[in-house]
Structures are given as C-alpha cells and as structure tokens.
Enzyme design. Structure first.
Site, PDB file in Angstrom:
ATOM      1  CB  VAL A 101      -0.924  -0.008   1.246  1.00  0.00           C
ATOM      2  CG1 VAL A 101      -1.867  -1.200   1.206  1.00  0.00           C
ATOM      3  CG2 VAL A 101      -0.130  -0.025   2.545  1.00  0.00           C
ATOM      4  CG  HIS A 117      -3.561  -6.047   0.135  1.00  0.00           C
ATOM      5  ND1 HIS A 117      -2.476  -6.732   0.619  1.00  0.00           N
ATOM      6  CD2 HIS A 117      -4.386  -6.981  -0.373  1.00  0.00           C
ATOM      7  CE1 HIS A 117      -2.662  -8.030   0.434  1.00  0.00           C
ATOM      8  NE2 HIS A 117      -3.808  -8.199  -0.177  1.00  0.00           N
ATOM      9  CB  CYS A 146     -16.692  12.942   6.095  1.00  0.00           C
ATOM     10  SG  CYS A 146     -17.564  13.380   4.577  1.00  0.00           S
ATOM     11  N   GLY A 185       9.194 -10.981  -3.350  1.00  0.00           N
ATOM     12  CA  GLY A 185       9.138 -10.352  -2.033  1.00  0.00           C
ATOM     13  C   GLY A 185       7.836 -10.530  -1.293  1.00  0.00           C
ATOM     14  CB  THR A 186       4.733 -11.908  -1.519  1.00  0.00           C
ATOM     15  OG1 THR A 186       3.609 -12.184  -0.662  1.00  0.00           O
ATOM     16  CG2 THR A 186       4.734 -12.870  -2.689  1.00  0.00           C
ATOM     17  CG  ASN A 211      11.277 -14.295  -0.550  1.00  0.00           C
ATOM     18  OD1 ASN A 211      12.006 -14.031   0.393  1.00  0.00           O
ATOM     19  ND2 ASN A 211       9.962 -14.140  -0.512  1.00  0.00           N
ATOM     20  CB  ILE A 212      15.996 -12.637   1.253  1.00  0.00           C
ATOM     21  CG1 ILE A 212      14.824 -12.468   2.215  1.00  0.00           C
ATOM     22  CG2 ILE A 212      16.377 -11.344   0.556  1.00  0.00           C
ATOM     23  CD1 ILE A 212      15.126 -11.553   3.394  1.00  0.00           C
ATOM     24  CB  SER A 229      13.453  -7.729  -5.112  1.00  0.00           C
ATOM     25  OG  SER A 229      13.287  -6.999  -3.924  1.00  0.00           O
TER      26      SER A 229
END
Ligand code: NAD
Ligand code: APR
Length: 244
Positions: A101, A117, A146, A185-186, A211-212, A229
């Site tokens: 996000v 997301h 609001c 990276g997930t 990925n690591i 990455s």
C-alpha cells in the site's frame, strides 16, 4: 543466476505478470510484515488492521497509519522498483500486481499497477463514501471527519475484508493469461493474493519466485531465485537487454 529456460521463456513471452509483496520495499527501508523487524511484531494486526479495531479505537488506528505514512513519505523507490519499470517496457503485455500500500511502484513510474490491498495515500468517508485521496488530511483532529460527520478511513484492505472486486478480477484474469509469472518479495501466506502464482501455473505460465528465503509457495514454482529483489531485478533487466 537465471536459467536458460527462463531466458528463453522471456525471449518469446508476450505477457508477463509480476506479484509483489512487502519484500520489494524492504530495501527502501519499509519494514516487512513478517520479517525479523516485521511491523506486525510491534502491533497485533487484529488491534489495528481491522474495521472493528477502527470503530473501537479510530485514534489508535489513525496513529498507526500516520506512523506508516510518515515512514513511507521519507523513503524512496529502490533499484527493484525501477527495474520493474524497465521490465514493463520490454514486453507487449505487462501487469504489476502489488499487495503493498506504499505507492512506491507508482512513484517509481510503473504504469499498469493493480493495488490489491489499496493505497495508504487514499482515504474515504465510511458514512457517505466521499473520497479524500492524496490530500494531506489536516490532523489537528486526532481522527479526520468528513463534512457529513462520518469518520474518514484509510483506503487499505484490512484483515477480514474483501479485496476490491475489480482489482481482484483483473489480477486473476492477468495471472490466468500470462507466459511468465514472477512472485517477488512476498511470503505467500495471505489469500487470495497468494493463490495468484498457482492460478498462473495451472494456466501454463512459467512461474518464478524471487525472495531472500524460500516461502510457502517455493515448492511448486518452476524456478526459485534466492536474493534481494533490489539486486536480482536490475541484473535480470541487464541480461534481457543483452539478448534483445
Ligand atoms: P482473510 O482470509 O480474512 O480475507 C481474505 C479471504 O477472503 C481470503 O481467504 C479469500 O478467500 C476471501 N476474499 C477476499 N477478497 C476476495 C475476493 N475479491 N475474491 C475472492 N475471495 C476473496 O485474509 P486476511 O489475512 O484477513 O486479510 C484480508 C486482506 O487484507 C488480505 O488481502 C490482506 O493482505 C489484507 N491486509 C492488508 C493490510 C494492510 O495494512 N494493507 C493489513 C492486513 C491485511
Ligand atoms: N528481496 C526479496 N524478498 C525480500 C526482501 C528483499 N530485499 N526482504 C524481505 N523479503 C521477503 C521475505 O523473505 C518475505 O518472504 O519478502 C517477504 C515479505 O513477506 P511479508 O512480510 O509477509 O509481506 P507480504 O507477503 O507482502 O504480506 C502480505 O499481508 O499483512 C498483510 O496486507 C498485508 O500485504 C500484506 C500481506
């Protein structure tokens, strides 16, 4: 680092899809969710990233999101984000699906981005739906309100919430119709995002994980590249440019 098979697949690929998670922003200094310094380690997700938590304690949830906003405002896209922008220009069809996000893909210049997301820089009123996107919500009030009096919430998907249907449908459709699918990276533990690599594979895509460390998805991926990455992706772009 890259198999001949992957380079061949990419050479003939018409459509490439990339799914990213918090790991691609780690080298920008944004903590991942489940890593050593994971964000969730400091807070319990159910205390913060749920609608009930927001209604129960909107101040705490806004404090958390303002903490993340400040964190994200001070960071920059890293070479991994920029390499994906270059990758986008190398294929006729390229779709970037992110669980993040943090808006870093857009800030790096990626064009076709599906934000599964939501986006921490977007907000809306829970009562009338009025949008407060990319506005600096004056935070004199602890909880932005609001004009209609309703509470304003961040436009991110919280635990237990449905993903934006259009985003999910576009993501599922692109994963079902691609030649090569990258999962980058997930940790692959949160659904339905984590089902996209399997959807791609079931529809004949060559699937690659960057990925690591190995993840819950590694066992069925055609290729697993262990590395950061921010280092692997620029090397991949360089390699592909050589073979063009
Ligand atoms: P969850 O299992 O409670 O909710 C997702 C479930 O709902 C999935 O199992 C899936 O079957 C279903 N689902 C949701 N949207 C769907 C759709 N459009 N089409 C089909 N099925 C759908 O998952 P969760 O771990 O509670 O998190 C819910 C979502 O919120 C996840 O995507 C998660 O990544 C996201 N999330 C975001 C943040 C954030 O800060 N951005 C924090 C926490 C969770
Ligand atoms: N390069 C590549 N991968 C990395 C790097 C890096 N430099 N640093 C960390 N990783 C990997 C970790 O090994 C881990 O597998 O990134 C992954 C981060 O996983 P999570 O922290 O679980 O983040 P993510 O998979 O994006 O979480 C999914 O869960 O809480 C929700 O909505 C939230 O979108 C998030 C979703």
């Amino acid at each position: 680092m890259f198999s001949e098979k992957l380079l061949q697949k990419l050479k003939s690929a018409k459509s490439v899809v990339v799914l990213t998670g918090a790991g691609i922003s780690a080298e920008s200094g944004v903590p991942t969710f489940r890593g050593q310094e994971g964000l969730w380690k400091k807070f319990k997700p159910e205390e913060l990233a749920t609608f009930d938590a927001f209604i129960r304690n909107p101040e705490l949830v806004w404090e958390w999101y303002n903490y993340r906003r400040k964190l994200i405002q001070d960071v920059k896209p890293n070479p991994g984000h920029y390499a994906l922008v270059e990758l986008e220009n190398l294929f006729p069809n390229f779709t970037l699906i992110t669980q993040n996000v943090d808006n870093l893909h857009r800030r790096a210049g990626s064009r076709n981005v599906i934000e599964l997301h939501g986006n921490i820089e977007k907000n809306y009123c829970i009562k009338c739906g009025k949008r407060y996107d990319d506005v600096n919500l004056a935070l004199e009030m602890k909880v932005p309100k609001c004009e209609c009096g309703g509470l304003i919430r961040p436009d991110v998907v919280w635990f237990g919430e449905m993903l934006p249907v259009e985003a999910w449908e576009k993501a599922e459709e692109s994963a079902s119709n691609c030649d090569v699918f990258f999962s980058i990276g997930t940790s692959g533990v949160v659904y339905p995002a984590a089902s996209l690599p399997q959807i791609a594979k079931m529809n004949g895509a060559y699937t690659v994980e960057i990925n690591i460390e190995r993840t819950d998805l590694s066992w069925f991926m055609d290729e697993v590249i262990i590395g950061k990455s921010g280092e692997v992706l620029p090397k991949l772009v360089e390699r592909l440019k050589e073979q063009v």
